[in-house]
Scaffold this motif. Structure first.
Motif, PDB file in Angstrom:
ATOM      1  N   LEU A  62       0.836  -1.205   0.000  1.00  0.00           N
ATOM      2  CA  LEU A  62       0.000   0.000   0.000  1.00  0.00           C
ATOM      3  C   LEU A  62       0.874   1.259   0.000  1.00  0.00           C
ATOM      4  O   LEU A  62       0.702   2.158  -0.839  1.00  0.00           O
ATOM      5  CB  LEU A  62      -0.921  -0.014   1.222  1.00  0.00           C
ATOM      6  N   LYS A  63       1.834   1.314   0.917  1.00  0.00           N
ATOM      7  CA  LYS A  63       2.723   2.477   0.975  1.00  0.00           C
ATOM      8  C   LYS A  63       3.586   2.561  -0.277  1.00  0.00           C
ATOM      9  O   LYS A  63       3.866   3.657  -0.779  1.00  0.00           O
ATOM     10  CB  LYS A  63       3.602   2.409   2.232  1.00  0.00           C
ATOM     11  N   GLY A  64       4.005   1.412  -0.778  1.00  0.00           N
ATOM     12  CA  GLY A  64       4.827   1.406  -1.976  1.00  0.00           C
ATOM     13  C   GLY A  64       4.101   1.966  -3.178  1.00  0.00           C
ATOM     14  O   GLY A  64       4.685   2.703  -3.982  1.00  0.00           O
ATOM     15  N   THR A  65       2.814   1.642  -3.312  1.00  0.00           N
ATOM     16  CA  THR A  65       2.028   2.168  -4.433  1.00  0.00           C
ATOM     17  C   THR A  65       2.040   3.687  -4.412  1.00  0.00           C
ATOM     18  O   THR A  65       2.270   4.340  -5.440  1.00  0.00           O
ATOM     19  CB  THR A  65       0.579   1.659  -4.366  1.00  0.00           C
ATOM     20  N   MET A  66       1.777   4.249  -3.250  1.00  0.00           N
ATOM     21  CA  MET A  66       1.689   5.707  -3.152  1.00  0.00           C
ATOM     22  C   MET A  66       3.041   6.377  -3.339  1.00  0.00           C
ATOM     23  O   MET A  66       3.162   7.385  -4.043  1.00  0.00           O
ATOM     24  CB  MET A  66       1.064   6.088  -1.803  1.00  0.00           C
ATOM     25  N   SER A  67       4.069   5.824  -2.723  1.00  0.00           N
ATOM     26  CA  SER A  67       5.376   6.482  -2.799  1.00  0.00           C
ATOM     27  C   SER A  67       5.987   6.390  -4.192  1.00  0.00           C
ATOM     28  O   SER A  67       6.643   7.329  -4.652  1.00  0.00           O
ATOM     29  CB  SER A  67       6.330   5.875  -1.761  1.00  0.00           C
ATOM     30  N   VAL A  68       5.738   5.286  -4.907  1.00  0.00           N
ATOM     31  CA  VAL A  68       6.301   5.119  -6.242  1.00  0.00           C
ATOM     32  C   VAL A  68       5.529   5.933  -7.275  1.00  0.00           C
ATOM     33  O   VAL A  68       6.118   6.551  -8.171  1.00  0.00           O
ATOM     34  CB  VAL A  68       6.321   3.632  -6.640  1.00  0.00           C
ATOM     35  N   LEU A  69       4.193   5.963  -7.146  1.00  0.00           N
ATOM     36  CA  LEU A  69       3.374   6.524  -8.217  1.00  0.00           C
ATOM     37  C   LEU A  69       2.993   7.980  -8.012  1.00  0.00           C
ATOM     38  O   LEU A  69       2.742   8.685  -9.005  1.00  0.00           O
ATOM     39  CB  LEU A  69       2.105   5.678  -8.386  1.00  0.00           C
ATOM     40  N   ARG A  70       2.933   8.464  -6.789  1.00  0.00           N
ATOM     41  CA  ARG A  70       2.536   9.856  -6.583  1.00  0.00           C
ATOM     42  C   ARG A  70       3.419  10.835  -7.352  1.00  0.00           C
ATOM     43  O   ARG A  70       2.903  11.766  -7.991  1.00  0.00           O
ATOM     44  CB  ARG A  70       2.530  10.215  -5.095  1.00  0.00           C
ATOM     45  N   PRO A  71       4.756  10.678  -7.335  1.00  0.00           N
ATOM     46  CA  PRO A  71       5.588  11.642  -8.074  1.00  0.00           C
ATOM     47  C   PRO A  71       5.327  11.661  -9.575  1.00  0.00           C
ATOM     48  O   PRO A  71       5.595  12.676 -10.238  1.00  0.00           O
ATOM     49  CB  PRO A  71       7.017  11.166  -7.777  1.00  0.00           C
ATOM     50  N   LEU A  72       4.795  10.573 -10.132  1.00  0.00           N
ATOM     51  CA  LEU A  72       4.562  10.509 -11.569  1.00  0.00           C
ATOM     52  C   LEU A  72       3.310  11.280 -11.988  1.00  0.00           C
ATOM     53  O   LEU A  72       3.126  11.578 -13.172  1.00  0.00           O
ATOM     54  CB  LEU A  72       4.420   9.055 -12.025  1.00  0.00           C
ATOM     55  N   LEU A  73       2.455  11.614 -11.023  1.00  0.00           N
ATOM     56  CA  LEU A  73       1.210  12.311 -11.325  1.00  0.00           C
ATOM     57  C   LEU A  73       1.431  13.810 -11.429  1.00  0.00           C
ATOM     58  O   LEU A  73       2.187  14.407 -10.655  1.00  0.00           O
ATOM     59  CB  LEU A  73       0.176  12.044 -10.232  1.00  0.00           C
ATOM     60  N   ALA A  74       0.738  14.424 -12.372  1.00  0.00           N
ATOM     61  CA  ALA A  74       0.681  15.879 -12.423  1.00  0.00           C
ATOM     62  C   ALA A  74      -0.124  16.373 -11.224  1.00  0.00           C
ATOM     63  O   ALA A  74      -0.824  15.597 -10.566  1.00  0.00           O
ATOM     64  CB  ALA A  74       0.014  16.324 -13.726  1.00  0.00           C
ATOM     65  N   LYS A  75      -0.039  17.651 -10.925  1.00  0.00           N
ATOM     66  CA  LYS A  75      -0.835  18.209  -9.835  1.00  0.00           C
ATOM     67  C   LYS A  75      -2.311  17.946 -10.096  1.00  0.00           C
ATOM     68  O   LYS A  75      -2.789  18.126 -11.211  1.00  0.00           O
ATOM     69  CB  LYS A  75      -0.573  19.707  -9.690  1.00  0.00           C
ATOM     70  N   ARG A  76      -3.004  17.486  -9.068  1.00  0.00           N
ATOM     71  CA  ARG A  76      -4.416  17.130  -9.110  1.00  0.00           C
ATOM     72  C   ARG A  76      -4.674  15.857  -9.923  1.00  0.00           C
ATOM     73  O   ARG A  76      -5.826  15.529 -10.213  1.00  0.00           O
ATOM     74  CB  ARG A  76      -5.290  18.283  -9.623  1.00  0.00           C
ATOM     75  N   GLY A  77      -3.615  15.137 -10.264  1.00  0.00           N
ATOM     76  CA  GLY A  77      -3.788  13.877 -10.965  1.00  0.00           C
ATOM     77  C   GLY A  77      -4.384  12.809 -10.068  1.00  0.00           C
ATOM     78  O   GLY A  77      -4.237  12.848  -8.840  1.00  0.00           O
ATOM     79  N   ARG A  78      -5.064  11.854 -10.676  1.00  0.00           N
ATOM     80  CA  ARG A  78      -5.755  10.804  -9.914  1.00  0.00           C
ATOM     81  C   ARG A  78      -5.049   9.461 -10.006  1.00  0.00           C
ATOM     82  O   ARG A  78      -4.507   9.096 -11.056  1.00  0.00           O
ATOM     83  CB  ARG A  78      -7.175  10.619 -10.439  1.00  0.00           C
ATOM     84  N   LEU A  79      -5.102   8.735  -8.896  1.00  0.00           N
ATOM     85  CA  LEU A  79      -4.622   7.367  -8.823  1.00  0.00           C
ATOM     86  C   LEU A  79      -5.805   6.458  -8.565  1.00  0.00           C
ATOM     87  O   LEU A  79      -6.592   6.690  -7.637  1.00  0.00           O
ATOM     88  CB  LEU A  79      -3.598   7.219  -7.689  1.00  0.00           C
ATOM     89  N   GLY A  80      -5.970   5.409  -9.375  1.00  0.00           N
ATOM     90  CA  GLY A  80      -6.958   4.361  -9.131  1.00  0.00           C
ATOM     91  C   GLY A  80      -6.236   3.048  -8.924  1.00  0.00           C
ATOM     92  O   GLY A  80      -5.472   2.618  -9.794  1.00  0.00           O
ATOM     93  N   MET A  81      -6.438   2.415  -7.775  1.00  0.00           N
ATOM     94  CA  MET A  81      -5.659   1.227  -7.429  1.00  0.00           C
ATOM     95  C   MET A  81      -6.535   0.171  -6.760  1.00  0.00           C
ATOM     96  O   MET A  81      -7.568   0.470  -6.174  1.00  0.00           O
ATOM     97  CB  MET A  81      -4.518   1.602  -6.484  1.00  0.00           C
ATOM     98  N   THR A  82      -6.097  -1.066  -6.862  1.00  0.00           N
ATOM     99  CA  THR A  82      -6.775  -2.210  -6.254  1.00  0.00           C
ATOM    100  C   THR A  82      -5.966  -2.689  -5.058  1.00  0.00           C
ATOM    101  O   THR A  82      -4.737  -2.759  -5.128  1.00  0.00           O
ATOM    102  CB  THR A  82      -6.905  -3.352  -7.276  1.00  0.00           C
ATOM    103  N   PHE A  83      -6.684  -3.027  -3.961  1.00  0.00           N
ATOM    104  CA  PHE A  83      -5.982  -3.535  -2.783  1.00  0.00           C
ATOM    105  C   PHE A  83      -6.945  -4.363  -1.936  1.00  0.00           C
ATOM    106  O   PHE A  83      -8.145  -4.060  -1.896  1.00  0.00           O
ATOM    107  CB  PHE A  83      -5.411  -2.383  -1.944  1.00  0.00           C
ATOM    108  N   PRO A  84      -6.452  -5.419  -1.268  1.00  0.00           N
ATOM    109  CA  PRO A  84      -7.327  -6.213  -0.392  1.00  0.00           C
ATOM    110  C   PRO A  84      -7.856  -5.364   0.762  1.00  0.00           C
ATOM    111  O   PRO A  84      -7.185  -4.456   1.259  1.00  0.00           O
ATOM    112  CB  PRO A  84      -6.397  -7.318   0.129  1.00  0.00           C
ATOM    113  N   ALA A  85      -9.074  -5.680   1.199  1.00  0.00           N
ATOM    114  CA  ALA A  85      -9.709  -4.919   2.275  1.00  0.00           C
ATOM    115  C   ALA A  85     -10.477  -5.854   3.197  1.00  0.00           C
ATOM    116  O   ALA A  85     -11.068  -6.853   2.757  1.00  0.00           O
ATOM    117  CB  ALA A  85     -10.652  -3.871   1.706  1.00  0.00           C
TER     118      ALA A  85
END
Length: 253
Positions: free
Chosen positions: A119-142
């Motif tokens: 979960l933390k890896g998804t955010m830390s790796v992908l957040r920098p690749l997004l433009a400002k106000r860009g969206r992330l859609g991801m799948t994770f167990p809950a």
């Protein structure tokens, strides 16, 4: 705390993925406010590249579709070529530990139905690749049940390297990871049953040790008698900047 299993979590190549339907892709595109020319990364695109095709064909997006499996990459390239969308979709092989993509390049990043990172890896790796106000859609167990059986809790902690979280806790984790959490949906029991039936049908004796945890996951689901305590969630968050004010109250209060 148990160390996580190797990521991405194993999933049979030819099995349907959770949240990989065209309708989910369209809903994500609407939330992400994608429009013609929007730059989108579809990570773990799979052999059919279905999400990338919908985004390019229906929304006019420019899409980079990436996968770690070269056989998936070859199949996705052929499908893109057959549909005449090679000018809008680039398909490439990627290494998850070194994506080699420029910061701020994408208006949205979509992971359709795969668990590629922690979960933390998804955010830390992908957040920098997004433009400002860009969206992330991801799948994770809950966690979705009031009580998770001990065997299921132990299995998922071993797989993820962390305890299972409720959908609202996953959204809180998004916020702590630099996102404004926007939505979370989980597979209901019937959808989860259908998903597991297709996954089980795709497992082969040749799948080997990498599939052992998935087989255990399937066995535990069968023991739930149709009432799951663990499911899969699809989360959407908007990249938030340091010091950004919270959104206005929706009830005007």
């Amino acid at each position: 705390m148990s160390p996580a299993e190797p990521f991405p979590l194993y999933h049979p190549a030819d099995a349907r993925r959770a949240f990989s339907s065209d309708d989910v892709t369209r809903r994500f595109a609407k939330v992400a406010m994608l429009e013609p020319g929007s730059q989108v990364l579809v990570l773990g695109c799979g052999p059919d590249a279905s999400a990338a095709l919908v985004l390019a064909r229906e929304m006019g997006c420019t899409v980079m579709a990436g996968d770690t499996d070269e056989s998936h990459v070859a199949s996705a390239r052929e499908r893109v070529r057959n549909q005449g969308l090679g000018d809008r979709i680039e398909v490439r092989g990627v290494a998850l530990d070194s994506l080699g993509l420029p910061d701020g390049a994408f208006d949205a990043i979509l992971i359709p139905g795969r668990v590629l990172y922690t979960l933390k890896g998804t955010m830390s790796v992908l957040r920098p690749l997004l433009a400002k106000r860009g969206r992330l859609g991801m799948t994770f167990p809950a966690r979705v049940g009031r009580v998770v059986p001990k065997a299921a809790a132990e299995l998922w902690e071993r797989r993820l390297g962390a305890p299972l979280l409720l959908p609202r806790e996953l959204l809180m984790s998004l916020e702590m990871g630099g996102f404004e959490p926007e939505s979370a949906e989980t597979l209901h029991d019937t959808e989860l049953d259908d998903y597991y039936r297709e996954v089980e049908a795709s497992l082969r004796p040749t799948s080997g040790p990498q599939a052992s945890s998935l087989r255990e996951e399937l066995a535990l689901h069968r023991e739930s008698n149709g009432k799951a305590s663990v499911s899969y969630a699809f989360l959407v968050g908007r990249r938030k900047e340091p010091g950004e004010k919270p959104p206005a109250s929706r009830d005007r209060g």
